[in-house]
Design a protein around this motif. Sequence first.
Motif, mmCIF file in Angstrom:
data_model
loop_
_atom_site.group_PDB
_atom_site.id
_atom_site.type_symbol
_atom_site.label_atom_id
_atom_site.label_comp_id
_atom_site.label_asym_id
_atom_site.label_seq_id
_atom_site.Cartn_x
_atom_site.Cartn_y
_atom_site.Cartn_z
ATOM 1 N N LEU A 130 9.573 23.877 -17.864
ATOM 2 C CA LEU A 130 11.009 23.578 -17.836
ATOM 3 C C LEU A 130 11.209 22.102 -17.503
ATOM 4 C CD1 LEU A 130 12.093 26.823 -15.975
ATOM 5 C CD2 LEU A 130 12.305 26.302 -18.402
ATOM 6 N N PRO A 131 12.285 21.519 -18.027
ATOM 7 C CA PRO A 131 12.495 20.074 -17.822
ATOM 8 C C PRO A 131 12.397 19.696 -16.345
ATOM 9 C CG PRO A 131 14.168 20.980 -19.278
ATOM 10 C CD PRO A 131 13.366 22.147 -18.778
ATOM 11 N N THR A 132 11.723 18.585 -16.102
ATOM 12 C CA THR A 132 11.533 18.144 -14.713
ATOM 13 C C THR A 132 12.499 17.000 -14.392
ATOM 14 O OG1 THR A 132 9.811 16.653 -15.465
ATOM 15 C CG2 THR A 132 9.096 18.780 -14.609
ATOM 16 N N ARG A 133 12.874 16.906 -13.108
ATOM 17 C CA ARG A 133 13.678 15.764 -12.653
ATOM 18 C C ARG A 133 13.441 15.590 -11.162
ATOM 19 N NH1 ARG A 133 18.785 17.847 -10.819
ATOM 20 N NH2 ARG A 133 18.605 20.084 -10.983
ATOM 21 N N ALA A 134 13.783 14.395 -10.682
ATOM 22 C CA ALA A 134 13.543 14.080 -9.267
ATOM 23 C C ALA A 134 14.534 14.829 -8.387
ATOM 24 C CB ALA A 134 13.696 12.578 -9.070
ATOM 25 N N THR A 180 9.783 17.417 -7.145
ATOM 26 C CA THR A 180 10.098 17.476 -8.574
ATOM 27 C C THR A 180 10.712 18.836 -8.864
ATOM 28 O OG1 THR A 180 8.233 16.056 -9.052
ATOM 29 C CG2 THR A 180 9.105 17.338 -10.891
ATOM 30 N N LEU A 181 11.913 18.817 -9.405
ATOM 31 C CA LEU A 181 12.549 20.072 -9.820
ATOM 32 C C LEU A 181 12.013 20.464 -11.193
ATOM 33 C CD1 LEU A 181 15.896 18.650 -8.713
ATOM 34 C CD2 LEU A 181 15.226 20.914 -7.955
ATOM 35 N N GLY A 182 12.124 21.747 -11.520
ATOM 36 C CA GLY A 182 11.610 22.214 -12.810
ATOM 37 C C GLY A 182 10.101 22.396 -12.730
ATOM 38 N N GLY A 183 9.462 22.502 -13.897
ATOM 39 C CA GLY A 183 8.011 22.697 -13.919
ATOM 40 C C GLY A 183 7.642 23.979 -14.637
ATOM 41 N N VAL A 190 3.975 22.362 -8.735
ATOM 42 C CA VAL A 190 3.871 22.296 -10.197
ATOM 43 C C VAL A 190 4.717 23.397 -10.862
ATOM 44 C CG1 VAL A 190 1.814 23.783 -10.448
ATOM 45 C CG2 VAL A 190 2.198 21.924 -12.067
ATOM 46 N N VAL A 191 4.997 24.436 -10.060
ATOM 47 C CA VAL A 191 5.747 25.590 -10.539
ATOM 48 C C VAL A 191 7.250 25.318 -10.363
ATOM 49 C CG1 VAL A 191 6.224 27.990 -9.864
ATOM 50 C CG2 VAL A 191 3.876 27.205 -10.031
ATOM 51 N N ASP A 192 8.079 25.964 -11.157
ATOM 52 C CA ASP A 192 9.533 25.778 -11.060
ATOM 53 C C ASP A 192 10.111 26.521 -9.847
ATOM 54 O OD1 ASP A 192 12.257 25.388 -11.612
ATOM 55 O OD2 ASP A 192 12.331 27.238 -12.807
ATOM 56 N N VAL A 193 9.685 26.092 -8.667
ATOM 57 C CA VAL A 193 10.259 26.568 -7.396
ATOM 58 C C VAL A 193 10.360 25.329 -6.513
ATOM 59 C CG1 VAL A 193 9.897 27.974 -5.320
ATOM 60 C CG2 VAL A 193 9.208 28.877 -7.552
#
Length: 397
Positions: free
Chosen positions: A190-194, A343-346, A371-374
Motif C-alpha cells: 500500500l502507498p507509503t508516506r511519512a 512510515t505509514l502504509g506498507g 514494513v507492514v501496514d500497521v
Amino acid sequence: MTASSASHYDVIIIGAGAAGLMCAATAGYQGRRVLVVDHANKPGKKILMSGGGRCNFTNLNSTPANFLSDNPHYCISALKRYTPQDFLELVDRHGIEHEEKAPGQLFCRDSAKDILTMLLTECEWAGAEIRLKTAVTSVSEAGAGYRLKTGSGALTCESLVIATGGLSIPTMGATGFGYEIARQFGLEVLPTRAGLVPFTLQPELKTQLAPLAGISCPVDAECNRQHFREPMLVTHRGLSGPAMLQISSYWYPGDDISINLLPTRRIEDDLMGLRKQKPRTTVAQYLAEYLPKRFASAFNELHGWTGPLQEYKNADIETVAKTLGEWTIKPAGTEGYRTAEVTLGGVDTRQLSSKTMAVLDRPNLYFIGEVVDVTGHLGGHNFQWAWASGVAAGNVD
Ligand SMILES: Cc1cc2nc3c(=O)[nH]c(=O)nc-3n(C[C@H](O)[C@H](O)[C@H](O)COP(=O)(O)OP(=O)(O)OC[C@H]3O[C@@H](n4cnc5c(N)ncnc54)[C@H](O)[C@@H]3O)c2cc1C
C-alpha cells in the motif's frame, strides 16, 4: 548452489531492528537455528535514537485504536497475545530502570542502550546469530525454503522473516527492500508516506511564526475527524510537538488542520463575561492568561485584535472565539522521511496471517514490524507492535 554448500539456517531474519531482534530471540528459544542479517554496521540503531535517547519502549494503555492500518483488525490478535505488560516483565527481569513520563508511556531511566543490550542478550541466550554489514542483494525460492545472495556469500533457510522497517530516516539504514521482496512474491504494497513528522508552513505563516520558535503550548489539533490534545511546538521550520506529530499521520497534502489554542476554555463565554465584568481587558491580556506571553502577543498581532473588549460587538467576539478555537492552517507539507518517526502504509496485511504474520499462501515467509501496514500513534505504540509482531512470527514452530 545447494543448501549444503551455503550456510543453512532454520530461520533467517532480514533486519536487526526492534522487530527482528525480538523475533530472533523468540525463534531461538523455540530451538530453531536462527540468523539475523543487517546491512548496517550496528544493530538496533533506531532503538538507540528513540525517545530522545531513552526509548519509549511501550505504552501500558496501548489498544488497537492506537494503530492506523487499511485493515484495522489485523493487529488485534498479535497485540493481545504479547501485551505491554509482557514486555515490561522482560524489561524488569533485566533490571532496567524505567519511568512513566506521560500516562502509560514507559521510558528507560538511563538510556535506550539498555533496551538494545537486553535484546542482544536475549538473542545470545537463545543462540540466535547476528551478522552485520551484510547486504542481501537478492532472495529466491530454493526447494521448500529460500536462498539469499549477500555481499559475503549465499545463505539458505527454511523460513524467511522480513523485518527491514520503513523508509523513515534513510541515514539510519532505512531502505525499501522489504517492499521489493513483498512485490517479488506477489504481495500488494500500500502507498507509503511519512508519519509522526513535523509540518512545514507556507512562506507567509512561516515568517510570522518564526520569532516564536521554541515556544510550546497545549492545543487540540484536528484533521480528518481525528483529535489530539497535546502540546504543539513552533520550530524554525514549521510546527512540531506531539500534537502535530500525531495529527500528521492523518494528514494528506492539501488538507487543513484545525487547532484549538485554548482547549480547556469556553472561549466565547469567557470573552462575553470579560466584556461585561472587566470591559477594558484586551484579547491579548485574555490570551496571556492561558498561553505563553510571547505566543499570545504574536497571535494577537497576527489577527490585529486591538482595543478593549468593550469595543467588540457580539459578532466580533464570535470571530475571535472561532479563530482561537478553530485556528485553521494549511501546511505546505511535512519534513518527510528525513525526520519522520514512522512510515505509514506498507505490506498489505490482508495477505498475511494475523496469527503468525506469514504470507497466507506461503507459510514460511513472514513480514513483521514497520514494513507492514500497521502504524502506531506516538507514545511507545510502534515499539509495542514491533515486539508483538516479532513474537508472533518467532513463536511459530
Ligand atoms: C527518531 C525516532 C524516534 C523514535 N522513537 C520511538 C519511541 O520512543 N517509541 C516507539 O514506540 N517508537 C519510536 N520510533 C519508531 C520505532 O523506532 C520504529 O517503529 C521501530 O524501530 C520499527 O521496528 P522495525 O524492527 O520494524 O524496524 P527498524 O527498527 O527500522 O529496523 C529495520 C532494520 O532493517 C535493516 N535493513 C533495512 N534494509 C535492509 C536491507 N536491505 N538489508 C539488510 N538490512 C536492512 C535496518 O538497517 C534496520 O536495522 C522512533 C523512530 C524514530 C525514527
